[in-house]
Design a protein around this motif. Structure first.
Motif, mmCIF file in Angstrom:
data_model
loop_
_atom_site.group_PDB
_atom_site.id
_atom_site.type_symbol
_atom_site.label_atom_id
_atom_site.label_comp_id
_atom_site.label_asym_id
_atom_site.label_seq_id
_atom_site.Cartn_x
_atom_site.Cartn_y
_atom_site.Cartn_z
ATOM 1 N N PHE A 96 -11.844 -15.606 -42.113
ATOM 2 C CA PHE A 96 -12.552 -15.148 -40.688
ATOM 3 C C PHE A 96 -11.123 -15.123 -39.851
ATOM 4 O O PHE A 96 -11.058 -14.109 -39.119
ATOM 5 N N LYS A 97 -10.492 -16.229 -39.685
ATOM 6 C CA LYS A 97 -9.226 -16.310 -38.820
ATOM 7 C C LYS A 97 -8.252 -15.309 -38.933
ATOM 8 O O LYS A 97 -7.498 -14.800 -38.093
ATOM 9 N N LYS A 98 -8.042 -14.906 -40.476
ATOM 10 C CA LYS A 98 -7.142 -13.714 -40.608
ATOM 11 C C LYS A 98 -7.419 -12.543 -40.041
ATOM 12 O O LYS A 98 -6.721 -11.481 -39.582
ATOM 13 N N ARG A 99 -8.776 -12.417 -39.827
ATOM 14 C CA ARG A 99 -9.397 -10.876 -39.472
ATOM 15 C C ARG A 99 -9.975 -10.817 -38.196
ATOM 16 O O ARG A 99 -9.990 -9.846 -37.361
ATOM 17 N N ILE A 100 -10.077 -12.053 -37.535
ATOM 18 C CA ILE A 100 -10.759 -11.973 -36.229
ATOM 19 C C ILE A 100 -9.982 -12.885 -35.067
ATOM 20 O O ILE A 100 -9.560 -14.265 -35.529
ATOM 21 N N GLU A 101 -9.480 -12.177 -34.287
ATOM 22 C CA GLU A 101 -8.636 -13.024 -32.959
ATOM 23 C C GLU A 101 -9.559 -13.308 -31.812
ATOM 24 O O GLU A 101 -9.256 -14.148 -31.135
ATOM 25 N N LYS A 102 -10.302 -12.319 -31.487
ATOM 26 C CA LYS A 102 -11.067 -12.490 -30.213
ATOM 27 C C LYS A 102 -12.685 -12.289 -30.489
ATOM 28 O O LYS A 102 -13.226 -11.495 -31.283
#
Length: 479
Positions: A96-102
Protein backbone atom coordinates in the motif's frame (compact mmCIF):
# COMPACT_ATOMS: atom_id res chain seq x y z
CA UNK A 1 -10.00 11.35 -16.32
CA UNK A 2 -11.04 7.83 -15.40
CA UNK A 3 -12.30 6.98 -11.93
CA UNK A 4 -11.67 3.55 -10.43
CA UNK A 5 -14.00 2.60 -7.61
CA UNK A 6 -14.65 -0.13 -5.13
CA UNK A 7 -18.31 -0.99 -4.73
CA UNK A 8 -19.22 -2.34 -1.31
CA UNK A 9 -19.03 -6.12 -1.16
CA UNK A 10 -21.89 -8.29 0.00
CA UNK A 11 -20.09 -9.37 3.15
CA UNK A 12 -19.18 -5.92 4.46
CA UNK A 13 -18.34 -6.08 8.17
CA UNK A 14 -19.98 -3.97 10.83
CA UNK A 15 -18.49 -1.60 13.39
CA UNK A 16 -16.73 -3.71 16.00
CA UNK A 17 -14.21 -1.65 17.97
CA UNK A 18 -14.93 0.59 20.94
CA UNK A 19 -11.62 1.72 22.43
CA UNK A 20 -8.96 4.39 21.93
CA UNK A 21 -6.26 3.53 19.43
CA UNK A 22 -2.67 3.51 20.69
CA UNK A 23 -0.91 6.74 19.63
CA UNK A 24 2.33 4.96 18.80
CA UNK A 25 0.48 2.54 16.52
CA UNK A 26 -1.39 5.47 14.94
CA UNK A 27 1.86 7.30 14.22
CA UNK A 28 3.67 4.30 12.77
CA UNK A 29 0.73 3.46 10.49
CA UNK A 30 -0.21 6.97 9.31
CA UNK A 31 3.12 8.87 9.22
CA UNK A 32 4.04 7.73 5.66
CA UNK A 33 0.90 9.38 4.24
CA UNK A 34 -0.48 12.87 3.78
CA UNK A 35 -4.02 12.62 5.14
CA UNK A 36 -6.51 15.45 4.55
CA UNK A 37 -10.26 15.98 4.84
CA UNK A 38 -12.70 17.62 2.43
CA UNK A 39 -15.68 19.32 4.09
CA UNK A 40 -17.60 20.27 0.96
CA UNK A 41 -15.87 23.58 0.26
CA UNK A 42 -12.17 23.17 0.97
CA UNK A 43 -9.49 20.65 1.79
CA UNK A 44 -7.86 20.69 5.20
CA UNK A 45 -4.18 20.96 5.93
CA UNK A 46 -2.43 17.61 6.39
CA UNK A 47 -3.63 15.94 9.58
CA UNK A 48 -1.48 14.50 12.33
CA UNK A 49 -3.74 11.79 13.68
CA UNK A 50 -3.63 11.05 17.40
CA UNK A 51 -5.90 10.56 20.43
CA UNK A 52 -8.47 8.70 18.32
CA UNK A 53 -11.24 7.32 20.53
CA UNK A 54 -14.43 7.94 18.53
CA UNK A 55 -15.04 4.74 16.59
CA UNK A 56 -17.70 6.47 14.49
CA UNK A 57 -15.22 9.06 13.17
CA UNK A 58 -13.85 8.09 9.80
CA UNK A 59 -10.35 9.26 10.83
CA UNK A 60 -10.45 6.57 13.51
CA UNK A 61 -11.50 4.08 10.84
CA UNK A 62 -8.69 5.06 8.48
CA UNK A 63 -6.05 4.77 11.20
CA UNK A 64 -7.53 1.47 12.42
CA UNK A 65 -7.40 -0.02 8.90
CA UNK A 66 -3.79 1.09 8.35
CA UNK A 67 -2.76 -0.29 11.75
CA UNK A 68 -4.28 -3.68 10.90
CA UNK A 69 -2.56 -3.71 7.50
CA UNK A 70 0.77 -3.05 9.18
CA UNK A 71 0.16 -5.67 11.86
CA UNK A 72 -0.69 -8.33 9.27
CA UNK A 73 2.60 -7.64 7.52
CA UNK A 74 4.47 -7.82 10.85
CA UNK A 75 2.86 -11.18 11.61
CA UNK A 76 4.27 -12.45 8.32
CA UNK A 77 7.76 -11.32 9.41
CA UNK A 78 8.26 -9.62 6.07
CA UNK A 79 7.33 -10.54 2.50
CA UNK A 80 6.21 -14.04 1.59
CA UNK A 81 8.19 -15.12 -1.51
CA UNK A 82 6.48 -17.78 -3.59
CA UNK A 83 2.92 -16.75 -2.77
CA UNK A 84 0.54 -16.50 -5.74
CA UNK A 85 -0.49 -13.07 -4.43
CA UNK A 86 1.61 -9.99 -5.17
CA UNK A 87 0.45 -8.31 -1.97
CA UNK A 88 1.67 -11.27 0.09
CA UNK A 89 5.03 -11.22 -1.67
CA UNK A 90 5.63 -7.53 -0.96
CA UNK A 91 3.95 -7.39 2.44
CA UNK A 92 0.53 -5.73 2.80
CA UNK A 93 1.65 -2.42 4.30
CA UNK A 94 4.66 -2.13 1.99
CA UNK A 95 2.38 -2.81 -0.97
CA UNK A 96 0.00 0.00 0.00
CA UNK A 97 2.74 2.49 0.96
CA UNK A 98 4.52 1.97 -2.36
CA UNK A 99 1.42 2.97 -4.33
CA UNK A 100 -0.39 5.52 -2.13
CA UNK A 101 1.08 8.72 -0.70
CA UNK A 102 -2.04 10.85 -0.15
CA UNK A 103 -5.40 9.95 1.42
CA UNK A 104 -8.35 12.34 1.09
CA UNK A 105 -11.31 11.77 3.40
CA UNK A 106 -14.48 13.09 1.79
CA UNK A 107 -16.79 14.14 4.62
CA UNK A 108 -18.88 15.64 1.83
CA UNK A 109 -18.71 14.36 -1.74
CA UNK A 110 -16.21 16.23 -3.92
CA UNK A 111 -17.27 17.68 -7.29
CA UNK A 112 -16.46 15.26 -10.11
CA UNK A 113 -15.71 12.55 -7.55
CA UNK A 114 -17.36 9.15 -7.12
CA UNK A 115 -18.68 9.20 -3.57
CA UNK A 116 -22.19 10.10 -4.73
CA UNK A 117 -22.43 6.84 -6.68
CA UNK A 118 -24.37 4.06 -4.96
CA UNK A 119 -22.20 1.65 -3.01
CA UNK A 120 -18.84 3.33 -3.74
CA UNK A 121 -16.62 3.14 -0.65
CA UNK A 122 -13.37 4.53 -2.05
CA UNK A 123 -11.82 5.40 -5.40
CA UNK A 124 -8.74 6.67 -7.25
CA UNK A 125 -8.56 8.85 -10.36
CA UNK A 126 -6.27 8.17 -13.28
CA UNK A 127 -3.63 10.85 -13.79
CA UNK A 128 -4.00 11.96 -10.17
CA UNK A 129 -0.83 10.44 -8.81
CA UNK A 130 -0.60 8.23 -5.75
CA UNK A 131 -3.80 9.47 -4.12
CA UNK A 132 -6.94 7.72 -2.96
CA UNK A 133 -10.28 9.19 -1.90
CA UNK A 134 -12.37 7.74 0.92
CA UNK A 135 -16.16 8.13 1.07
CA UNK A 136 -16.52 8.92 4.77
CA UNK A 137 -20.09 7.81 5.46
CA UNK A 138 -19.66 4.39 3.86
CA UNK A 139 -16.12 3.77 5.10
CA UNK A 140 -17.25 4.52 8.67
CA UNK A 141 -19.80 1.66 8.55
CA UNK A 142 -17.23 -1.11 8.09
CA UNK A 143 -14.73 -2.76 10.40
CA UNK A 144 -10.95 -2.58 10.21
CA UNK A 145 -10.49 -5.70 8.12
CA UNK A 146 -13.01 -4.73 5.47
CA UNK A 147 -11.56 -1.20 5.28
CA UNK A 148 -7.99 -2.44 5.03
CA UNK A 149 -8.97 -4.61 2.06
CA UNK A 150 -10.64 -1.55 0.50
CA UNK A 151 -7.38 0.42 0.76
CA UNK A 152 -5.34 -2.44 -0.69
CA UNK A 153 -7.83 -2.74 -3.55
CA UNK A 154 -7.68 0.96 -4.43
CA UNK A 155 -3.89 1.10 -4.32
CA UNK A 156 -3.71 -1.39 -7.19
CA UNK A 157 -5.80 0.94 -9.37
CA UNK A 158 -3.03 3.53 -9.17
CA UNK A 159 -1.02 1.29 -11.51
CA UNK A 160 -3.76 1.43 -14.14
CA UNK A 161 -5.56 -1.82 -13.41
CA UNK A 162 -9.25 -1.54 -14.31
CA UNK A 163 -12.27 -3.82 -13.90
CA UNK A 164 -14.49 -5.89 -16.16
CA UNK A 165 -18.25 -6.29 -16.04
CA UNK A 166 -19.14 -9.42 -14.12
CA UNK A 167 -19.93 -12.36 -16.41
CA UNK A 168 -21.28 -14.63 -13.65
CA UNK A 169 -22.09 -14.78 -9.97
CA UNK A 170 -24.24 -12.55 -7.80
CA UNK A 171 -23.05 -9.32 -9.45
CA UNK A 172 -23.79 -10.33 -13.04
CA UNK A 173 -25.90 -7.63 -14.68
CA UNK A 174 -25.75 -5.38 -11.60
CA UNK A 175 -22.50 -3.54 -12.35
CA UNK A 176 -23.47 -2.05 -15.71
CA UNK A 177 -23.64 1.53 -14.45
CA UNK A 178 -20.05 1.49 -13.18
CA UNK A 179 -16.73 0.48 -14.72
CA UNK A 180 -17.32 -3.12 -13.67
CA UNK A 181 -17.40 -5.08 -10.43
CA UNK A 182 -15.05 -7.94 -11.36
CA UNK A 183 -11.58 -8.75 -12.68
CA UNK A 184 -10.99 -10.89 -15.75
CA UNK A 185 -9.06 -13.48 -13.75
CA UNK A 186 -7.27 -14.03 -10.46
CA UNK A 187 -3.68 -14.75 -11.64
CA UNK A 188 -3.37 -11.30 -13.28
CA UNK A 189 -3.69 -9.80 -9.79
CA UNK A 190 -5.83 -6.80 -10.62
CA UNK A 191 -7.55 -4.89 -7.84
CA UNK A 192 -9.90 -7.71 -6.89
CA UNK A 193 -7.08 -10.21 -7.24
CA UNK A 194 -4.96 -8.16 -4.86
CA UNK A 195 -7.90 -7.73 -2.48
CA UNK A 196 -8.56 -11.49 -2.46
CA UNK A 197 -4.87 -12.27 -2.02
CA UNK A 198 -4.76 -9.94 0.98
CA UNK A 199 -7.76 -11.67 2.56
CA UNK A 200 -6.15 -15.07 2.05
CA UNK A 201 -2.95 -13.69 3.57
CA UNK A 202 -4.88 -12.50 6.64
CA UNK A 203 -6.58 -15.89 6.91
CA UNK A 204 -3.22 -17.67 6.85
CA UNK A 205 -1.47 -15.31 9.28
CA UNK A 206 -3.86 -14.01 11.91
CA UNK A 207 -4.18 -15.71 15.29
CA UNK A 208 -7.53 -14.02 15.94
CA UNK A 209 -10.24 -16.64 15.37
CA UNK A 210 -12.97 -14.09 14.56
CA UNK A 211 -10.76 -12.25 12.06
CA UNK A 212 -9.63 -15.56 10.55
CA UNK A 213 -13.25 -16.58 9.92
CA UNK A 214 -14.14 -13.21 8.38
CA UNK A 215 -11.05 -13.27 6.16
CA UNK A 216 -11.87 -16.79 4.95
CA UNK A 217 -15.54 -15.97 4.32
CA UNK A 218 -14.77 -12.80 2.38
CA UNK A 219 -11.99 -14.47 0.39
CA UNK A 220 -14.37 -17.27 -0.58
CA UNK A 221 -16.99 -14.69 -1.58
CA UNK A 222 -14.44 -12.96 -3.82
CA UNK A 223 -13.21 -16.20 -5.38
CA UNK A 224 -16.71 -17.31 -6.39
CA UNK A 225 -18.04 -13.91 -7.51
CA UNK A 226 -15.28 -11.48 -8.54
CA UNK A 227 -13.44 -13.25 -11.39
CA UNK A 228 -14.87 -13.93 -14.83
CA UNK A 229 -12.52 -16.86 -15.30
CA UNK A 230 -13.33 -19.13 -12.37
CA UNK A 231 -10.20 -19.58 -10.20
CA UNK A 232 -9.09 -22.33 -7.86
CA UNK A 233 -10.64 -25.22 -9.83
CA UNK A 234 -14.16 -23.87 -9.35
CA UNK A 235 -16.77 -25.67 -11.46
CA UNK A 236 -20.20 -24.37 -12.38
CA UNK A 237 -23.31 -26.39 -11.57
CA UNK A 238 -26.25 -26.64 -9.16
CA UNK A 239 -26.61 -27.52 -5.50
CA UNK A 240 -29.63 -29.70 -4.76
CA UNK A 241 -31.40 -30.43 -1.49
CA UNK A 242 -33.25 -33.70 -1.87
CA UNK A 243 -34.60 -36.89 -0.27
CA UNK A 244 -33.78 -40.42 -1.37
CA UNK A 245 -36.98 -42.28 -2.25
CA UNK A 246 -35.18 -45.57 -1.52
CA UNK A 247 -34.19 -44.59 2.03
CA UNK A 248 -35.50 -46.91 4.75
CA UNK A 249 -35.96 -44.12 7.27
CA UNK A 250 -39.21 -42.14 7.20
CA UNK A 251 -39.43 -39.30 6.66
CA UNK A 252 -36.45 -39.57 4.36
CA UNK A 253 -33.57 -37.36 5.59
CA UNK A 254 -32.52 -34.37 3.55
CA UNK A 255 -29.15 -34.42 1.79
CA UNK A 256 -27.11 -31.99 -0.32
CA UNK A 257 -25.19 -32.67 -3.50
CA UNK A 258 -23.37 -30.63 -6.11
CA UNK A 259 -24.08 -31.57 -9.73
CA UNK A 260 -21.89 -30.27 -12.56
CA UNK A 261 -23.90 -31.90 -15.35
CA UNK A 262 -21.91 -35.12 -15.20
CA UNK A 263 -21.55 -36.31 -11.63
CA UNK A 264 -23.02 -35.57 -8.23
CA UNK A 265 -20.78 -34.90 -5.21
CA UNK A 266 -22.20 -35.16 -1.70
CA UNK A 267 -21.81 -31.99 0.39
CA UNK A 268 -21.85 -32.18 4.19
CA UNK A 269 -23.32 -28.81 5.14
CA UNK A 270 -26.81 -29.29 6.57
CA UNK A 271 -27.52 -28.43 10.21
CA UNK A 272 -27.63 -31.36 12.64
CA UNK A 273 -31.41 -31.11 12.86
CA UNK A 274 -32.17 -31.04 9.16
CA UNK A 275 -35.94 -31.36 8.93
CA UNK A 276 -38.10 -28.37 7.96
CA UNK A 277 -35.22 -26.46 6.39
CA UNK A 278 -35.46 -23.73 3.76
CA UNK A 279 -32.36 -23.53 1.56
CA UNK A 280 -31.48 -20.34 -0.28
CA UNK A 281 -28.49 -18.73 -1.95
CA UNK A 282 -27.18 -15.75 0.01
CA UNK A 283 -24.84 -13.98 -2.38
CA UNK A 284 -23.59 -17.27 -3.80
CA UNK A 285 -23.36 -19.13 -0.48
CA UNK A 286 -25.94 -21.83 0.44
CA UNK A 287 -27.83 -20.67 3.51
CA UNK A 288 -30.28 -22.63 5.65
CA UNK A 289 -33.25 -21.32 7.62
CA UNK A 290 -34.36 -23.93 10.15
CA UNK A 291 -37.67 -24.16 11.94
CA UNK A 292 -35.88 -23.91 15.31
CA UNK A 293 -34.76 -20.36 14.43
CA UNK A 294 -31.19 -21.13 13.42
CA UNK A 295 -29.71 -19.58 10.26
CA UNK A 296 -26.45 -21.04 8.99
CA UNK A 297 -24.34 -20.86 5.83
CA UNK A 298 -22.02 -23.22 4.00
CA UNK A 299 -18.74 -21.43 3.30
CA UNK A 300 -16.94 -24.30 1.57
CA UNK A 301 -16.12 -25.95 4.88
CA UNK A 302 -17.57 -28.91 6.82
CA UNK A 303 -18.04 -26.45 9.70
CA UNK A 304 -21.14 -24.41 8.92
CA UNK A 305 -21.25 -20.88 10.32
CA UNK A 306 -23.97 -18.63 11.68
CA UNK A 307 -25.25 -16.35 8.95
CA UNK A 308 -24.73 -12.62 9.41
CA UNK A 309 -27.06 -9.82 8.34
CA UNK A 310 -30.24 -8.18 9.54
CA UNK A 311 -32.67 -10.66 7.99
CA UNK A 312 -30.93 -13.67 9.54
CA UNK A 313 -30.72 -11.97 12.92
CA UNK A 314 -34.38 -10.95 12.83
CA UNK A 315 -35.35 -14.54 12.02
CA UNK A 316 -33.37 -15.81 15.01
CA UNK A 317 -34.63 -13.27 17.52
CA UNK A 318 -37.96 -11.87 16.30
CA UNK A 319 -39.77 -14.52 14.28
CA UNK A 320 -42.47 -16.55 15.98
CA UNK A 321 -42.81 -20.35 15.79
CA UNK A 322 -45.87 -19.94 13.56
CA UNK A 323 -43.92 -17.68 11.18
CA UNK A 324 -41.08 -20.18 11.00
CA UNK A 325 -43.49 -23.00 10.23
CA UNK A 326 -45.09 -20.90 7.50
CA UNK A 327 -41.76 -20.01 5.82
CA UNK A 328 -41.52 -21.39 2.28
CA UNK A 329 -38.52 -19.62 0.78
CA UNK A 330 -35.93 -16.91 1.37
CA UNK A 331 -34.49 -14.81 -1.42
CA UNK A 332 -31.43 -12.55 -1.55
CA UNK A 333 -30.13 -10.27 -4.26
CA UNK A 334 -28.13 -7.05 -4.40
CA UNK A 335 -31.31 -4.95 -4.57
CA UNK A 336 -33.47 -6.43 -1.82
CA UNK A 337 -34.17 -9.57 0.23
CA UNK A 338 -37.46 -11.42 0.78
CA UNK A 339 -39.11 -14.04 2.95
CA UNK A 340 -41.94 -15.96 1.32
CA UNK A 341 -44.63 -17.35 3.63
CA UNK A 342 -47.74 -19.42 2.93
CA UNK A 343 -49.86 -16.26 3.02
CA UNK A 344 -47.49 -13.30 2.65
CA UNK A 345 -44.35 -11.90 1.03
CA UNK A 346 -42.09 -9.66 3.11
CA UNK A 347 -39.18 -7.86 1.44
CA UNK A 348 -36.67 -5.33 2.75
CA UNK A 349 -33.72 -3.20 1.74
CA UNK A 350 -32.02 0.04 2.76
CA UNK A 351 -31.44 3.44 1.20
CA UNK A 352 -27.97 4.90 0.67
CA UNK A 353 -28.15 6.55 4.10
CA UNK A 354 -29.11 3.20 5.67
CA UNK A 355 -32.83 3.92 6.09
CA UNK A 356 -35.09 0.84 5.89
CA UNK A 357 -37.28 0.06 2.88
CA UNK A 358 -40.00 -2.51 3.58
CA UNK A 359 -42.67 -4.32 1.53
CA UNK A 360 -45.46 -6.51 2.98
CA UNK A 361 -47.81 -8.15 0.46
CA UNK A 362 -50.71 -10.46 1.22
CA UNK A 363 -50.81 -13.65 -0.85
CA UNK A 364 -54.36 -14.67 0.00
CA UNK A 365 -55.26 -15.18 -3.67
CA UNK A 366 -52.43 -17.59 -4.59
CA UNK A 367 -50.73 -20.65 -3.10
CA UNK A 368 -47.04 -19.76 -3.25
CA UNK A 369 -44.29 -22.35 -3.48
CA UNK A 370 -40.96 -20.57 -4.06
CA UNK A 371 -39.17 -17.57 -5.56
CA UNK A 372 -37.26 -18.19 -8.80
CA UNK A 373 -35.04 -16.23 -11.17
CA UNK A 374 -35.40 -16.45 -14.94
CA UNK A 375 -32.51 -15.35 -17.16
CA UNK A 376 -33.05 -13.69 -20.52
CA UNK A 377 -31.25 -11.44 -22.99
CA UNK A 378 -32.10 -7.75 -22.89
CA UNK A 379 -32.24 -5.46 -25.91
CA UNK A 380 -28.68 -4.36 -25.08
CA UNK A 381 -27.37 -7.87 -25.42
CA UNK A 382 -26.78 -8.25 -21.69
CA UNK A 383 -28.28 -11.03 -19.62
CA UNK A 384 -31.27 -9.82 -17.62
CA UNK A 385 -32.74 -11.41 -14.51
CA UNK A 386 -36.49 -11.47 -13.80
CA UNK A 387 -37.75 -12.56 -10.39
CA UNK A 388 -41.01 -14.41 -9.82
CA UNK A 389 -43.11 -16.02 -7.16
CA UNK A 390 -44.02 -19.47 -8.47
CA UNK A 391 -47.14 -21.13 -7.09
CA UNK A 392 -47.91 -24.82 -6.48
CA UNK A 393 -49.07 -25.19 -10.10
CA UNK A 394 -45.90 -23.66 -11.53
CA UNK A 395 -47.59 -20.36 -12.48
CA UNK A 396 -45.44 -17.23 -12.17
CA UNK A 397 -46.06 -13.80 -10.66
CA UNK A 398 -43.47 -11.12 -11.44
CA UNK A 399 -41.65 -9.27 -8.64
CA UNK A 400 -40.02 -5.80 -8.73
CA UNK A 401 -36.61 -5.48 -10.36
CA UNK A 402 -35.30 -2.56 -8.25
CA UNK A 403 -35.43 -1.85 -4.55
CA UNK A 404 -37.00 1.56 -5.23
CA UNK A 405 -40.05 -0.25 -6.62
CA UNK A 406 -40.79 -2.40 -3.58
CA UNK A 407 -42.13 0.57 -1.59
CA UNK A 408 -45.20 0.92 -3.82
CA UNK A 409 -45.62 -2.76 -4.76
CA UNK A 410 -48.96 -4.26 -3.64
CA UNK A 411 -50.92 -7.48 -4.05
CA UNK A 412 -52.66 -5.92 -7.05
CA UNK A 413 -49.29 -5.89 -8.86
CA UNK A 414 -49.03 -9.68 -8.63
CA UNK A 415 -50.30 -10.59 -12.07
CA UNK A 416 -50.08 -14.15 -13.36
CA UNK A 417 -47.76 -14.39 -16.35
CA UNK A 418 -48.93 -16.05 -19.56
CA UNK A 419 -46.52 -18.99 -19.89
CA UNK A 420 -46.52 -22.33 -21.67
CA UNK A 421 -47.04 -25.64 -19.89
CA UNK A 422 -43.34 -26.44 -20.39
CA UNK A 423 -42.41 -23.35 -18.37
CA UNK A 424 -44.46 -24.44 -15.36
CA UNK A 425 -41.74 -25.67 -13.00
CA UNK A 426 -41.40 -25.49 -9.22
CA UNK A 427 -37.71 -24.60 -9.21
CA UNK A 428 -35.30 -23.21 -11.79
CA UNK A 429 -31.57 -22.56 -11.85
CA UNK A 430 -29.31 -21.31 -14.62
CA UNK A 431 -25.64 -22.05 -14.00
CA UNK A 432 -22.73 -19.77 -14.82
CA UNK A 433 -21.98 -21.75 -17.98
CA UNK A 434 -25.58 -21.36 -19.20
CA UNK A 435 -26.88 -24.82 -18.30
CA UNK A 436 -30.48 -24.90 -17.09
CA UNK A 437 -31.93 -27.24 -14.48
CA UNK A 438 -35.44 -27.33 -13.03
CA UNK A 439 -37.77 -29.20 -10.67
CA UNK A 440 -40.98 -30.59 -12.15
CA UNK A 441 -44.31 -31.13 -10.37
CA UNK A 442 -43.14 -34.59 -9.25
CA UNK A 443 -40.07 -32.97 -7.67
CA UNK A 444 -37.71 -34.61 -10.14
CA UNK A 445 -34.56 -32.88 -11.37
CA UNK A 446 -34.91 -32.16 -15.08
CA UNK A 447 -32.91 -30.41 -17.80
CA UNK A 448 -33.73 -29.40 -21.38
CA UNK A 449 -32.80 -31.66 -24.28
CA UNK A 450 -33.89 -30.75 -27.81
CA UNK A 451 -36.40 -28.26 -26.39
CA UNK A 452 -37.97 -30.85 -24.11
CA UNK A 453 -37.48 -31.46 -20.40
CA UNK A 454 -35.64 -34.66 -19.61
CA UNK A 455 -35.09 -36.32 -16.23
CA UNK A 456 -31.49 -36.22 -14.96
CA UNK A 457 -30.47 -39.89 -14.64
CA UNK A 458 -28.18 -39.33 -11.64
CA UNK A 459 -31.20 -38.13 -9.63
CA UNK A 460 -33.84 -40.69 -10.60
CA UNK A 461 -34.22 -41.92 -7.02
CA UNK A 462 -34.18 -38.41 -5.54
CA UNK A 463 -37.10 -36.16 -4.66
CA UNK A 464 -35.61 -32.68 -5.08
CA UNK A 465 -36.93 -30.03 -2.69
CA UNK A 466 -34.77 -27.10 -3.81
CA UNK A 467 -31.94 -26.26 -6.18
CA UNK A 468 -29.73 -23.20 -6.51
CA UNK A 469 -26.96 -22.22 -8.96
CA UNK A 470 -23.61 -22.99 -7.41
CA UNK A 471 -19.90 -23.16 -8.11
CA UNK A 472 -17.85 -25.64 -6.12
CA UNK A 473 -14.22 -26.52 -5.61
CA UNK A 474 -12.62 -29.09 -3.35
CA UNK A 475 -9.57 -26.83 -3.17
CA UNK A 476 -11.60 -24.09 -1.49
CA UNK A 477 -13.28 -26.58 0.82
CA UNK A 478 -9.83 -27.72 1.95
CA UNK A 479 -8.71 -24.13 2.61
Amino acid sequence: MKIFTLVAGVLMGSVASAKCLDNKLIYNATAPFEITRWDGSKQSAPLKLKDLCDEKDVAYKVAEALILTQQIQNEAHGPNPGSESVVANEGAFNFFKKRIEKIVIEDQAMPNGACTAEGVVAYVRSGDGKRTFICAKKFALANAFTNSSVLIHESRHVEGYSHAHCAHGTLKGLDLDISGGCDTDYPSQGSYGIQTGFKLDVFNLTKDDVLKQQARSEAVDDLINRFNELPWDLTSGVLTMSRDNNALKRPEPLSLSFFDGQKAVSIQALPAVNEDIVMTSRYGLPTFYAVDGQVTSYVYSPVIVNTTGTMAQDYRTKSTPSERNALLDVYYNAEYSCRLYTNALKCESTTEDNQPIVMNVSLASIKPFAIIEVSGDSSLGETSITRYIVDENGDRYKLPSKKADIVSFTANDLVKEDISDDDRVLGLATTDDGSVFAINDAKQLIQPNNRKWEKVPQYRSQRVEKLIPFTWSSRIENL
